[in-house]
Each structure stands twice: as C-alpha cells, then as structure tokens.
Design a protein around this motif. Sequence first.
Motif, mmCIF file in Angstrom:
data_model
loop_
_atom_site.group_PDB
_atom_site.id
_atom_site.type_symbol
_atom_site.label_atom_id
_atom_site.label_comp_id
_atom_site.label_asym_id
_atom_site.label_seq_id
_atom_site.Cartn_x
_atom_site.Cartn_y
_atom_site.Cartn_z
ATOM 1 N N CYS A 153 0.762 -1.109 0.011
ATOM 2 C CA CYS A 153 0.087 0.136 -0.085
ATOM 3 C C CYS A 153 0.891 1.161 0.000
ATOM 4 O O CYS A 153 0.657 2.285 -0.691
ATOM 5 C CB CYS A 153 -0.923 -0.067 1.338
ATOM 6 S SG CYS A 153 -2.198 -1.047 1.077
ATOM 7 N N SER A 203 2.332 1.661 -3.430
ATOM 8 C CA SER A 203 1.532 2.332 -4.556
ATOM 9 C C SER A 203 1.152 3.720 -3.918
ATOM 10 O O SER A 203 0.836 4.540 -5.180
ATOM 11 C CB SER A 203 0.156 1.438 -4.468
ATOM 12 O OG SER A 203 -0.726 1.750 -3.538
ATOM 13 N N ASP A 204 1.103 3.954 -2.893
ATOM 14 C CA ASP A 204 0.831 5.344 -2.485
ATOM 15 C C ASP A 204 1.733 6.369 -2.872
ATOM 16 O O ASP A 204 1.597 7.323 -3.645
ATOM 17 C CB ASP A 204 0.780 5.501 -0.954
ATOM 18 C CG ASP A 204 0.326 6.673 -0.481
ATOM 19 O OD1 ASP A 204 -0.629 7.099 -1.095
ATOM 20 O OD2 ASP A 204 0.718 7.185 0.516
ATOM 21 N N SER A 251 1.287 6.685 -6.700
ATOM 22 C CA SER A 251 0.059 7.510 -7.156
ATOM 23 C C SER A 251 0.350 8.840 -6.693
ATOM 24 O O SER A 251 -0.035 9.756 -7.634
ATOM 25 C CB SER A 251 -0.942 7.033 -6.399
ATOM 26 O OG SER A 251 -0.864 7.131 -5.033
ATOM 27 N N ARG A 252 1.406 9.190 -5.814
ATOM 28 C CA ARG A 252 1.657 10.602 -5.510
ATOM 29 C C ARG A 252 2.588 10.998 -6.736
ATOM 30 O O ARG A 252 2.521 12.186 -7.058
ATOM 31 C CB ARG A 252 2.328 10.796 -4.086
ATOM 32 C CG ARG A 252 1.361 11.131 -3.160
ATOM 33 C CD ARG A 252 2.089 11.532 -1.770
ATOM 34 N NE ARG A 252 2.540 10.059 -0.994
ATOM 35 C CZ ARG A 252 3.791 10.285 -0.521
ATOM 36 N NH1 ARG A 252 4.250 11.229 -0.160
ATOM 37 N NH2 ARG A 252 3.801 8.921 0.322
ATOM 38 N N ARG A 265 2.672 10.012 -9.878
ATOM 39 C CA ARG A 265 1.888 9.998 -10.929
ATOM 40 C C ARG A 265 1.048 11.249 -10.955
ATOM 41 O O ARG A 265 1.050 11.815 -11.832
ATOM 42 C CB ARG A 265 0.859 8.542 -11.175
ATOM 43 C CG ARG A 265 1.780 7.538 -11.626
ATOM 44 C CD ARG A 265 0.684 6.420 -11.942
ATOM 45 N NE ARG A 265 -0.117 6.628 -12.829
ATOM 46 C CZ ARG A 265 -1.528 5.991 -12.987
ATOM 47 N NH1 ARG A 265 -1.561 4.633 -12.190
ATOM 48 N NH2 ARG A 265 -2.336 6.248 -13.618
ATOM 49 N N ALA A 266 0.402 11.523 -9.799
ATOM 50 C CA ALA A 266 -0.187 12.725 -9.762
ATOM 51 C C ALA A 266 0.635 13.900 -10.169
ATOM 52 O O ALA A 266 0.215 14.931 -10.917
ATOM 53 C CB ALA A 266 -0.772 12.948 -8.247
ATOM 54 N N ARG A 269 1.271 13.984 -13.832
ATOM 55 C CA ARG A 269 0.189 13.788 -14.674
ATOM 56 C C ARG A 269 -0.231 15.289 -15.189
ATOM 57 O O ARG A 269 -0.003 16.239 -14.343
ATOM 58 C CB ARG A 269 -1.296 13.405 -13.815
ATOM 59 C CG ARG A 269 -2.176 12.640 -14.908
ATOM 60 C CD ARG A 269 -3.356 11.900 -14.156
ATOM 61 N NE ARG A 269 -2.921 10.879 -13.101
ATOM 62 C CZ ARG A 269 -3.573 11.381 -11.854
ATOM 63 N NH1 ARG A 269 -4.335 11.912 -11.698
ATOM 64 N NH2 ARG A 269 -3.054 9.968 -11.092
#
Length: 489
Positions: free
Chosen positions: A314, A317-318, A321-322, A324-325, A328
């Motif tokens: 987790c 992946s956190d 995702s941070r 990726r944000a 993005r």
Amino acid sequence: MPSLRTAEAAISISPNPLINALGWLIGLVVACGIVVINSETHTDLAPTILYITLLLMAANLFSINAVISIALMCILLLTAMFLYNGGYQRWDSTTGFFRCLTALSAITFLALRSKYAADRLRLNEVYLIGAQRLSQTGSVGFRGDGEEMSWSDESARIFEYPLTQPPTAAMVVARTHPDDLASVYEVFAKAARHEPLIEIKHRLLMPDGRIKHVHMIASPLFKQQESCEYLGAIMDITASKEAETALFCAQAQLAHVTRVTSLGELAASIAHEVNQPLSAITSSGEACRRWLDRPVPDLNEALQSLDRIIASSCRASDVISRIRALSRKCDPLRQPESLNNIVSETLGLVQQEMAHHNISPQVELLAFSGQVQVDRVQMQQVIINLIINACHAMGAVKVRDRVLHVRTWISDDEAVVEVADQGSGIAADVLPSLFTPFFTTKESGLGMGLSICRSIIDFHGGRIWATSTVGQGTSFKFALPLLTSGGAN
Ligand code: ADP
C-alpha cells in the motif's frame, strides 16, 4: 476594431455643405416669398414674424452659421419691406416695426441658444457612442420590476439583436448561457429588492453556438417608494477572458513541464521511496515462507507477515500514485486541503534528496484546523521547488550547518508556509528579480521555478516573498487565504 469614425457617421455633428446650401436656398426662397406676399397684400408685420420664427425653427436643422445668416437675412428683408412700404412715414407702423425687430432678435437669440445646446448634445452623443464602440461597453436602463428596459446600440450589438428591436428581460434570458441563468435571475431578484449595486459576469450563448462573456454593473438612477430605475453598463469582456484562459493554459502547461523536470531531479529520491517498501515486501514474504515451511507451520506469524506485505505494498502504491499525480497533466483542481498534510506528504517525496545533500530538515508544523482551498499537486510543486533550491543553495555550506527549516503557521486569516535555508543567501539587488521568468544564477538553471511558484500562488489568491542575508541564508514564505477561521489549536 470599431472606430470613432463609424460612430461619427452614425450621428453627424456638422452638416455637409450640400445641406448648408440647401438651407440658404430654402431660407432665401421662403423669406422672399413672405416679403412679396406681404407687400402685395399689405399684411401686418406680426404674421411675418410668425413665418420667420418657423423658418428659424426649421433652420435649427442646419449649422449655427446658417441660423445666423437666415436671421440676418430676415431682419434685412423686414427692414427693406418697411422702407419700401414707406412705413417710416406713419408713427404706429414705425413703432410696430421696432417691436417686430425686437421680437425677431429675441427669437434669433433663442433659436441660436437651442441650436447651440442641440449641437453640444449631438457632440456628446457622438463621443458617447464612439467611446461605447471602442470600449465595447453598452449602456442599459431598466426598472426594478423588470417591466421596462432600454439600451444603447452597443448593448444591442453585444447581445446581437437588431438595433431597432426594443429590449426586454426575456431577450436577455434568451441569450444567457443555460449554466448562468441562475445568476441572471438573481440579478432580477436584486433589482426587485432595489439593491444599491448590481454586478454580474456571465456568459451569453449566441444562436450559432458562440460564447460571449459580459460584465454588467448597474446602480439605481431614480429610487422612489414603489419603483426604482437602474442605469448600468454592459461590457463585452470576451477578448480579455479568452486571453486570460490562454494565459492560464500556457501557465498550466509550463508548470507541468517544470514539474516533470523537477521529478527528474528527484528520480533517485523517488526510486529510494519506492524501493523501501519493496524491500520490506521481499523480507516479509521470505519470513512468511519460513513460518509456513516449518514442520508445524506458524499460521499466526505467517498472517502477520502477510499483513506487513499488504501494508508495504500500500505504501509503495501510495508513493507511486503521488508521483503519478505530479507527472500527470491535468487542470488544477482546487479543493479544501490541510496545508500541513500537503507539506508532510511533500517532505516524504524529497526526503532522500535532502539526505543525498546531507541536509537535516527541521520541521515545525503548527497544528491548525483551518484549511486552504488549493490544488494539492500545484502546492506540492511549489514546496518541492523551494526545497530543491534550498538544497542547491546549501551545497557549499559545512555539512553540520546544512539545516533546512520548514514551518507552517497562521497569521491573521492566512496560512503561512516557510522554507528557510542556511545557504549562500541572495544579494539585495538580486532579490527583486527572483520571481522574474528566466532569471537564474545557475549554469544549468532554467530560471522558471520561482516564476511558476508565484503564478501558482497568485492563482490561489495568495502571495509569496523572499528575505535573505548573503552568507547566512534565505527564507521563502508563502501565505494563502484560510478557508475557515479555525485558528491555531
Ligand atoms: P533555477 O533554479 O532554474 O535557477 P528558480 O526560478 O527556481 O530557477 O530560481 C531562480 C534563482 O533564484 C536561482 O538561480 C538562484 O539564484 C536564486 N535562488 C532561488 N532560491 C534560492 C535560495 N534558497 N538561496 C539562494 N538563491 C536562491
């Protein structure tokens, strides 16, 4: 681009020479006609004055010079007629002649005054129409109850209705963008309540699908018990809105590019951030296997290892995702956030970068309940930028002095974040240029980081500034308006 010339063409202030000549001709013909008829019929002078008055009123259509000329011509003809008829031989006719002369002079004076006032009015109208065209601002008048309405040609042009069509509230509603109808109805409601100032910025949806942006501001002109008459200005702000949107897009794109660039700088740090939980997963997986491989498997320990695997994955992946944000490309989304959370999360991302530069962070996050309305990713970008700059600035400082202070606090109705280093500092004459695009003192610098930080903070209605002492360090602070007046706990 609309021009003053077009407006002047709409209302002519100086009649053309043809009309002037026509005025002269008509004046001459009518005056001669009056003289001839009166001398033949021996009519009294009074009706003559009446005719001449009419003539002068008609002359109001022409220039001031034409009015003066016609008046002088009439006085001359009147005198000639008086002399021709031998009026001077009789006392009553002499006094009558002077009475007429006085009346004629008074009429001429009044005609000239009205002509002068009319000319000034027309001139003002030309200026008004010209200014409305140039500024793309129309005027509008409406009653508080919305029953009666009037507007200038420019307003009709903005709403794209025929100039001759009398305006109504329904016509305004018909052109309003469906999403902005509620705001327009709110304006009607405000007018009905006779509010002292009405202002609205909304979109118009033209029949061909074009969108226009207008800004209307109105205040009461007359206010009586029952009724209230508003006078307002409607400005077509489509061009400036489009420029604003283009600028906003360009800034967002630039911000994205620099964000990705700084992510490149953070690559080692990010790899470490992801690697940590991955190593934890591997070791927990191995442990789990050992617990299960026993002659009597210890299911309890194995389950605990599995829980650690889940928690670590987790975390990994956190982190991803941070990142990726951050990489993005998306439109900024402002929502209520805790600045402390954003700062903590960002510190997590740059932790390894700081460790790499042997920098010890000193974080003082003041616990506060107040929140700020921000785009999380953009805020992270600002903080990352300031921290990376601080890391660079402390490159030449003794390792034990490489301390980076990150603080948050509340001051009045603002949440403030400070990133302060003990680096090289910035000379006083350089300070004002810091936030200017492309200003850099670094060999491989782009000079866009701080400029983007400022545009992001400006976009959020905040402010950013720097204070520095050469050789002692630099402090960057930014303040954002608090969403709620929570205050420090
Ligand atoms: P870049 O980092 O690409 O040069 P920035 O806009 O981020 O672009 O920074 C502009 C300049 O401001 C830097 O080149 C540096 O001279 C100065 N600067 C920024 N932060 C600091 C700091 N913490 N200490 C000293 N100088 C700084």
